[in-house]
Design a protein around this motif. Sequence first.
Motif, PDB file in Angstrom:
ATOM      1  N   ASP A   1       0.815  -1.215   0.000  1.00 56.44           N
ATOM      2  CA  ASP A   1       0.000   0.000   0.000  1.00 56.44           C
ATOM      3  C   ASP A   1       0.850   1.267   0.000  1.00 56.44           C
ATOM      4  OD1 ASP A   1      -2.053  -1.730   0.107  1.00 56.44           O
ATOM      5  OD2 ASP A   1      -2.863  -1.064   2.031  1.00 56.44           O
ATOM      6  N   THR A   2       0.222   2.337  -0.416  1.00 59.63           N
ATOM      7  CA  THR A   2       0.863   3.638  -0.377  1.00 59.63           C
ATOM      8  C   THR A   2       1.225   3.981   1.075  1.00 59.63           C
ATOM      9  OG1 THR A   2      -0.487   4.296  -2.237  1.00 59.63           O
ATOM     10  CG2 THR A   2       0.518   6.066  -0.977  1.00 59.63           C
ATOM     11  N   GLY A   3       2.455   4.410   1.280  1.00 62.51           N
ATOM     12  CA  GLY A   3       2.845   4.899   2.606  1.00 62.51           C
ATOM     13  C   GLY A   3       3.427   3.862   3.561  1.00 62.51           C
ATOM     14  N   VAL A   4       3.633   2.632   3.102  1.00 60.42           N
ATOM     15  CA  VAL A   4       4.183   1.628   4.021  1.00 60.42           C
ATOM     16  C   VAL A   4       5.715   1.678   4.084  1.00 60.42           C
ATOM     17  CG1 VAL A   4       2.254   0.028   3.825  1.00 60.42           C
ATOM     18  CG2 VAL A   4       4.194  -0.197   2.268  1.00 60.42           C
TER      19      VAL A   4
ATOM     20  N   SER B   1       9.515   2.894  -0.833  1.00 58.84           N
ATOM     21  CA  SER B   1      10.633   3.698  -1.350  1.00 58.84           C
ATOM     22  C   SER B   1      11.725   3.844  -0.316  1.00 58.84           C
ATOM     23  CB  SER B   1      10.138   5.078  -1.762  1.00 58.84           C
ATOM     24  OG  SER B   1       9.134   4.950  -2.730  1.00 58.84           O
TER      25      SER B   1
ATOM     26  N   VAL C   1      14.062   0.855  -0.397  1.00 59.14           N
ATOM     27  CA  VAL C   1      15.001   0.885  -1.526  1.00 59.14           C
ATOM     28  C   VAL C   1      16.071   1.919  -1.272  1.00 59.14           C
ATOM     29  CG1 VAL C   1      15.203   0.926  -4.018  1.00 59.14           C
ATOM     30  CG2 VAL C   1      12.947   0.739  -2.999  1.00 59.14           C
TER      31      VAL C   1
ATOM     32  N   PRO D   1       7.842   9.572  -3.465  1.00 54.72           N
ATOM     33  CA  PRO D   1       8.281   8.288  -3.994  1.00 54.72           C
ATOM     34  C   PRO D   1       8.637   8.370  -5.476  1.00 54.72           C
ATOM     35  CG  PRO D   1       6.267   8.064  -2.730  1.00 54.72           C
ATOM     36  CD  PRO D   1       6.530   9.516  -2.874  1.00 54.72           C
TER      37      PRO D   1
ATOM     38  N   ASP E   1      10.064   0.583  -8.343  1.00 58.63           N
ATOM     39  CA  ASP E   1       9.070   1.086  -7.410  1.00 58.63           C
ATOM     40  C   ASP E   1       7.759   1.270  -8.180  1.00 58.63           C
ATOM     41  OD1 ASP E   1       7.932   2.158  -5.154  1.00 58.63           O
ATOM     42  OD2 ASP E   1       9.761   3.260  -4.644  1.00 58.63           O
TER      43      ASP E   1
ATOM     44  N   ARG F   1      -1.633   3.516  -6.045  1.00 58.20           N
ATOM     45  CA  ARG F   1      -2.498   4.344  -5.203  1.00 58.20           C
ATOM     46  C   ARG F   1      -3.965   4.169  -5.561  1.00 58.20           C
ATOM     47  NH1 ARG F   1      -1.525  10.703  -4.779  1.00 58.20           N
ATOM     48  NH2 ARG F   1      -3.372  11.260  -3.555  1.00 58.20           N
TER      49      ARG F   1
ATOM     50  N   ASP G   1       3.112  -2.223   6.769  1.00 58.82           N
ATOM     51  CA  ASP G   1       3.534  -1.383   7.874  1.00 58.82           C
ATOM     52  C   ASP G   1       3.076  -2.063   9.160  1.00 58.82           C
ATOM     53  OD1 ASP G   1       3.670   0.512   9.851  1.00 58.82           O
ATOM     54  OD2 ASP G   1       2.833   2.144   8.648  1.00 58.82           O
TER      55      ASP G   1
ATOM     56  N   LYS H   1       0.215  -0.642  11.013  1.00 58.87           N
ATOM     57  CA  LYS H   1      -1.080  -0.456  10.353  1.00 58.87           C
ATOM     58  C   LYS H   1      -1.663  -1.807   9.942  1.00 58.87           C
ATOM     59  CE  LYS H   1      -1.228   4.219   8.955  1.00 58.87           C
ATOM     60  NZ  LYS H   1       0.113   4.702   9.269  1.00 58.87           N
TER      61      LYS H   1
ATOM     62  N   THR I   1      -4.293  -6.096   3.444  1.00 51.89           N
ATOM     63  CA  THR I   1      -4.305  -6.023   1.979  1.00 51.89           C
ATOM     64  C   THR I   1      -3.195  -6.867   1.363  1.00 51.89           C
ATOM     65  OG1 THR I   1      -3.045  -4.005   2.130  1.00 51.89           O
ATOM     66  CG2 THR I   1      -5.409  -3.775   1.781  1.00 51.89           C
TER      67      THR I   1
ATOM     68  N   LYS J   1       8.873  -0.549   9.356  1.00 47.95           N
ATOM     69  CA  LYS J   1       8.699   0.362  10.500  1.00 47.95           C
ATOM     70  C   LYS J   1       8.764  -0.403  11.820  1.00 47.95           C
ATOM     71  CE  LYS J   1       5.961   3.473   7.642  1.00 47.95           C
ATOM     72  NZ  LYS J   1       4.843   4.404   7.522  1.00 47.95           N
TER      73      LYS J   1
ATOM     74  N   ARG K   1      14.237   3.207   8.530  1.00 42.86           N
ATOM     75  CA  ARG K   1      14.778   4.370   9.220  1.00 42.86           C
ATOM     76  C   ARG K   1      16.052   4.024   9.986  1.00 42.86           C
ATOM     77  NH1 ARG K   1      11.041   7.867  13.035  1.00 42.86           N
ATOM     78  NH2 ARG K   1      11.433   6.196  14.507  1.00 42.86           N
TER      79      ARG K   1
END
Lengths: 194, 679
Positions: A13-16, A19, A22, A36, A60, A66, A86, A89, A95, A119, A150
């Motif tokens: 999903d978007t935001g997990v 990018s 990578v 991204p 990517d 999206r 994530d 989430k 999904t 994350k 991170r």
Amino acid sequence: MAIRELKVCLLGDTGVGKSSIVCRFVQDHFDHNISPTIGASFLTKTVPCGNELHKFLIWDTAGQERFHSLAPMYYRGSAAAVIVYDITKLDSFQTLKKWVKELKEHGPEDIVVAIAGNKNDLGDIREVPMKEAKEFAESIAAIFIETSARNAVNVEELFQKISKQIPPLENAEVDSNESFKLTRQPAPSTRRCC
Amino acid sequence: MAAEDLPSEFDVVILGTGLAESVVAAACSRVGQRVLHLDRRSHYAAAWASFTFNGLLSWIQQHHEESLPEAAPDWSSLLQEGEELIYLSGSDSGFIANLQVFCYTSEEDEEEEAAPPADTTEEEKSDNKTDEEEVEKQEEKLEEEEQEEKLEEEEKQEKLEEEQKEEPDEVRRRTSNPVALKLIESLNASHLVQSQTDHTQGAEPEEDQPHPSVTPSQPEPRKKISYAQLVKEGRRFNIDLVSKLLYSRGSLVDLLIQSNVSRYAEFKNVTRILTYRHGNVEQVPCSRADVFASRQLSVVEKRKLMRFLTSCMEDTEEHQAYKERPYLEFLRDQNLGENLQHFLLHSIAMATEDTPTEAGLASTRHFLRCLGRYGNTPFLFPLYGLGEIPQCFCRMCAVFGGIYCLRHSVSCLLLDSHTNRCKAVIDSRGQRISCSHFVVEDGFVGADRKKVATPTRLLSRAVLITDSSVLLSDSDQQVSIVTVPPIEAGSPAVKMVELCPSTMTCIPGTYLVHLTCQASGSAHQDLSPVVTKMFNTPDSPEQGERPSVLWCLYFNMADGSGVEVEGHDLPSNVYVCSGPDGDLGHERTIKQAEFIFHKILPDEEFCPPAPNPEDIIYDGESSTATGEEEKQEQEEEQEEKQDEGKQEEKQEEEEQQEEEQDVETHEEEQKEEKQEASE
């Protein structure tokens, strides 16, 4: 050492943090505001594996996920797929099955699948238990790993695991009409400039 | 994957994902325009699409469905002062007519609950407008139903998975086919089992798809691949609606290379040029090596041919003298002999008997210029089919920030009454999206708004799945173009492309054959005489040593060559893209896309090269995230600040590096490289 180019496509999903993973892997860099893949067709990194060099071409989604509009060409010729969710989430884990299904529909049959719970530095707000995710991954014979783009946790390891699962190169059938990419260099016989 | 609203402000909104629209999208996005690219269909590439076998069956089904017409929703409540509405046509299926499907292979699958073995030839009324609208509505309805089904499916999924755990042995017993067996085994291993095993259980909605026509089995040893197997391995087919090739020095190849979109696709050389003559398929010698190696040509002919090919590269007085006269006449007067004349006219110039000399020479020269760039013929074919090409341009658009949304349409345009320009569009959900330019596929423009059209020209198409090549050779992995001159006076010249499994368009043991010609009747009327002559079908007068047709599809599609970009009854900032034409190459479409791009952005470069992957550096400073991500990332940032400062130091270092390795400088380098290369 022979260099093998391996296409890896990222799903999720978007935001997990696709990018970010990578970016961490390729440039060992984490950016809070990355938009991204602006301008990036794919990113590359070469890692040694046995007596081969694996050059990962990491694709990517370019945001096409999206609105659920990934094109079948995105999956073509992929040696591996990394499906990212994530851990904070639950939705993004739920999904996952859809992505697996989509991959099965459009992806190559022998594709190596890896599931990455990203994350994991945010363990205190975790919504997805590691055990559950691991069991799901096992059930579809996928690699499983929790990562933190991170904090640079397990990102290298993710790709190492993929490398190990890539079957060794078979003796390439010598086909007089192999497929090729179009390049600026028109004919093989003329001088090389690149 | 929660449903999300689209952003409401763009520079360019594009409806339709055909080749021209996709090239415009990539070009605009590449130079920084905010692009929204929509398609009402659930697949990319519009009339240029390629389908899996099962996807094609659904597509056929959609075009057979009938349904009641439905009124377009009234969006007039969304109007502000000084605005007018222009409704777009809800139908995009008008470009297909006369669909006919024949299956000549055996059903031959034990677990199949046999579809009625009737020779069901399905036909559809041609150019019936209400029909088209009905089909359109039905499609919408179908999509809704599909979505509902999907939801149900998910609920069923867990249950199914449990069942499957218990059932694999049974499934195995019921499946005789080794390939299918392997498939099922691997599926069970992965627990992703859905359609295939359900298929054997007869419970999957997907499998309620048409078995469009199944004839009783024809006992013939050569036919090994059953209809069931075609369905089972259906996902390995990529069947194009359009049949074209890329000229190795044509404008599409140039554009792919220039823009670096070429990175996304792989190609194969067309390996042979064949022609049908005196009831036989013959290979046409076209490169110097071919000519010398040819066994069909005498020494004299070889010399004549080489001399002719060399001489025609330059414009001579003699050429001028024949300028207005038929190329055939010019060839006759060269005393080349019947063999060479046939090759030169039909296979090299791909001309008809009336083509003027000037045009004949121009295409001969183009052909010769394209030889030897990549292979021994002038042509290339993309792996996985032509449908890949629009998708590649779409990806380029997305990579530069373009937003993609399939199953989403524009129902009307908002016109500023004073300026007569389209200032916004209203999408199929009633959302107002502002834009400065609107690009639309011809099929979405209502007939009443189109420039008075000469009767729409049609192309006749046939798609065959066969069991062997039209001309056997050492290698079974040949990609061939076959030129078929009119088989009798008045019948059309047919272009045929035969694809082998290594093009990734069909399964091992089969060939995918595309036939195309200008329509004079229905596709079946135009093309079945050629098919029955060159292949074995039950209609063939005699069964010879020819490939057998396992399955085939005939249809007519609109010929895009008559559609203009401008001159319609539409605002001045609305541009119409035409669908595919009947030519072998892509020149018209690429020219059209470039024309539209320069209309929108007269001062910008058309598709400059995208940077190399190695040169991309994520640059946090200049990029912007949107919506949810942004929020999320802000949160992360705050947490990050509490973390140790070690990472920040690292980050600073990297930022310095980034400044040195700016993307723009790499672009410049690329330009220089390109110049060098072209020198």
